[in-house]
Design a protein around this motif. Structure first.
Motif: not given
Lengths: 425, 215
Positions: A119-121, A288, A291-295
């Motif tokens: 689980p990410r972002a 992007f 504050g969110l490192g994922f696309n």
């Protein structure tokens, strides 16, 4: 109320989540806005199955997604899988069912996809995707449409700040050809470029020995080839072969079109974008937000996919992760109000009140009827506890009593002008 | 003044070198970054904001975008396997991740071991290292004093960071293989790299100028 939460012995499995009222409202609101957007651009929705044969879903996907698929067996022992994305099922539909339909096809979809990945972002194993595919158009106009629609979609979804980065797999593929490295080294170079590990590239080139100086300079300069459309001019001298030049020409054409679409201010270019190099065949892009490192959104041109299922067709499209857009909006201060009724109505012993409720609902008002037969004070307390701004109580055949934060007053039962002012938002 | 770039720095071994390096590159750094109790520190010149994090947490701060940039050991970055950019290797924090065992252990190739019991703070790199050699290690994941494990027969081998080798020698251990040559590395968040590209590019260039002049 139970002393212990019930969830203690009813845990959720890893990777899934419930969306409660405000989140669900935000989610459906985004879906509705996106549906309106894609419809305005001429895209038509298809509804795809949640599971299919694993072999079908594994068509032409990278090893990463292949390893992340939820697989299981049907009663005949055939391997099924939950869809890990919706581009491949869409390509299947186009290749096997829509192959003789007039082109281009503009297809949209929305739904859950499933991947075993950490689980990410804001994204669990199950997450919500909205995507569009433009099939049967191979030109730059189609590329630009897809990017511009991604911008329109993120705007429609209510995200204030974001950036779309556009690249082109042809540029790096051309550069790899010019470098003519042994396969293993080429793989290492690609991974280093993917991580923007500039120093590592220099070391790898040293290992490679005799590399043409121009190719060396182009590889080492790659990390700098990122920025607004103005960097594209600076790229021209670095093109070492027709492939790189063609990729650059594509991007320049797309950049001009995006300017015309009026979205140039949120688009940047990155010639060192090497993500999914084997899958994409032309432009690629990612969105992007701070504050969110994922696309949030990811897409590109994939001209080789539809041919796995039927007559080959050029195709370009993107998919956006709703979970991440929701999170990105929150990070930017977008607050979703808790959905709540405008009126709590006491209808005990008042059949006429029910027809008043029906008339109010027909005017778009959210009306809750108290099913508990609460006394007026209890009714008001109940409304306050649930954030409902007012209660309505039957007084006589022609008059209602309204109570809200300002106090209590009489209201003519046919005063719809007043009532329509109660609408939430 | 624009919003400062946020950089996550590892508390501990690398702090002093990281701050000195940033200072040489022309960025004002907090004077007591190492000893202070504050975990988020505004840089004196307003260009950087510092997050003082546990070393192994630095890649997490950066991957999630809580920090735009970070400095961490390559060992930590490889172990964490986070999706971050690594634009620059920095000229400090040199050390190596090694397999070590008791100095009196018979000298034979690792691949002939049956199923070595290995104590480490780096389970992912350790697992990969042994698996590549066809071995199925039994991992004992520890959070401190790994070198103790072979002495008390908790583990056959350890995988740990070594700078000079003194600690190993003092504990009767010897270095057997190098798993990874490590040094400090600058990492960057993928979104920040796009959203604040020019500022980050300028930062990388300022640091890079000092990397080359050092070598």
């Amino acid at each position: 109320m139970p002393a212990q939460p019930f969830s203690i012995d009813r845990p959720l499995p890893e990777g899934v989540r419930d969306l409660l009222f405000a989140d669900a409202a935000a989610w459906r609101g985004m879906e509705a806005a996106l549906r309106q957007t894609w419809t305005a651009w001429g895209y038509r929705e298809i509804i795809l199955p949640v599971f299919e044969y694993a072999d079908t879903l594994a068509t032409d996907v990278g090893a990463e997604i292949d390893a992340e698929m939820y697989r299981f067996f049907d009663r005949q022992g055939r391997t099924l899988a939950l869809r890990p994305d919706m581009t491949i099922p869409t390509a299947r539909v186009v290749g096997t069912r829509l192959y003789d339909q007039p082109l281009p096809l503009r297809i949209a979809y929305v739904g859950s996809v499933f991947r075993y990945e950490p689980p990410r972002a804001g994204r669990q194993h199950e997450f919500g995707q909205v995507g569009v595919e433009l099939i049967g158009a191979g030109g730059r106009a189609a590329d630009a449409e897809s990017v511009a629609l991604a911008v329109a979609a993120l705007r429609a979804a209510g995200l204030p700040t974001f950036r779309i980065t556009v690249g082109h797999v042809g540029f790096f593929r051309g550069l790899l050809a010019a470098l003519a490295l042994p396969e293993k080294l080429a793989g290492q170079v690609r991974r280093a470029v993917d991580r923007k590990a500039e120093a590592e590239l220099a070391a790898l080139l040293a290992e490679a020995g005799d590399v043409a100086p121009a190719a060396r300079a182009a590889l080492l300069g790659l990390a700098r080839l990122t920025g607004g459309a103005d960097i594209l001019a600076a790229v021209r001298p670095l093109c070492l072969n027709a492939r790189m030049a063609a990729a650059l020409a594509d991007l320049i054409t797309v950049a001009d079109l995006l300017d015309a679409y009026g979205v140039a201010d949120v688009v940047t270019y990155d010639l060192a974008e090497v993500r999914d190099l084997d899958y994409y065949t032309g432009i690629t892009f990612e969105g992007f937000a701070p504050g969110l490192g994922f696309n949030l959104v990811s897409g590109g041109r994939y001209d080789d996919l539809v041919g796995h299922f039927g007559p080959p067709q050029p195709a370009v499209g993107w998919a956006l992760t709703l979970d991440r857009v929701l999170l990105a909006r929150e990070l930017q201060g977008v607050v979703q109000a808790e959905p709540v009724a405008a009126v709590l109505l006491s209808a005990a012993g008042c059949p006429a009140c029910l027809s008043w409720a029906a008339a109010a609902r027909a005017r778009g008002l959210q009306v809750e009827v108290d099913p508990l037969g609460l006394a007026p004070d209890d009714l008001w307390r109940s409304a306050r506890a649930r954030g409902i701004p007012r209660v309505v109580i039957h007084d006589n055949a022609h008059t209602l009593i309204v109570r809200d934060a300002t106090g209590q007053r009489a209201l003519a039962a046919d005063d719809w002008e007043e009532v329509t002012r109660w609408q939430n938002r | 003044m624009a919003e400062p770039l946020t950089i996550a720095l590892p508390k501990g071994r690398l702090t002093r070198d990281a701050l000195a390096f940033l200072s040489r590159a022309g960025y004002a750094v907090p004077s007591n970054g190492d000893n202070g109790r504050k975990l988020v520190i505004e840089g004196p010149d307003g260009r950087l904001r510092f997050i003082m994090a546990r070393p192994s947490d630095v890649p997490i701060f950066v991957e999630y975008g809580a920090a735009d940039l970070g400095i961490a050991g390559l060992d930590v970055v490889r172990e964490a396997e986070r999706d971050v950019y690594e634009p620059l290797r920095l000229p400090f924090g040199y050390c190596r991740l090694v397999v070590a065992g008791k100095a009196d252990r018979p000298d034979r190739p690792l691949r002939l071991e049956r199923s070595p019991r290995v104590a480490t703070k780096f389970p992912r790199l350790t697992e990969a290292f042994f698996r590549r050699r066809g071995l199925a290690p039994e991992l004992i994941v520890m959070s401190g004093s790994v070198e103790l494990a072979p002495l008390v027969a908790l583990a056959d081998l350890i995988v740990d960071l070594v700078q000079t080798g003194t600690t190993l020698r003092e504990n009767g251990l010897t270095e057997l293989r190098v798993v990874l040559e490590s040094q400090a590395v600058l990492i960057a968040n993928r979104a920040s790299y796009r959203l604040r590209g020019e500022e980050i590019r300028a930062f990388i260039d300022a640091l890079a100028a000092n990397v080359t002049s050092d070598e």
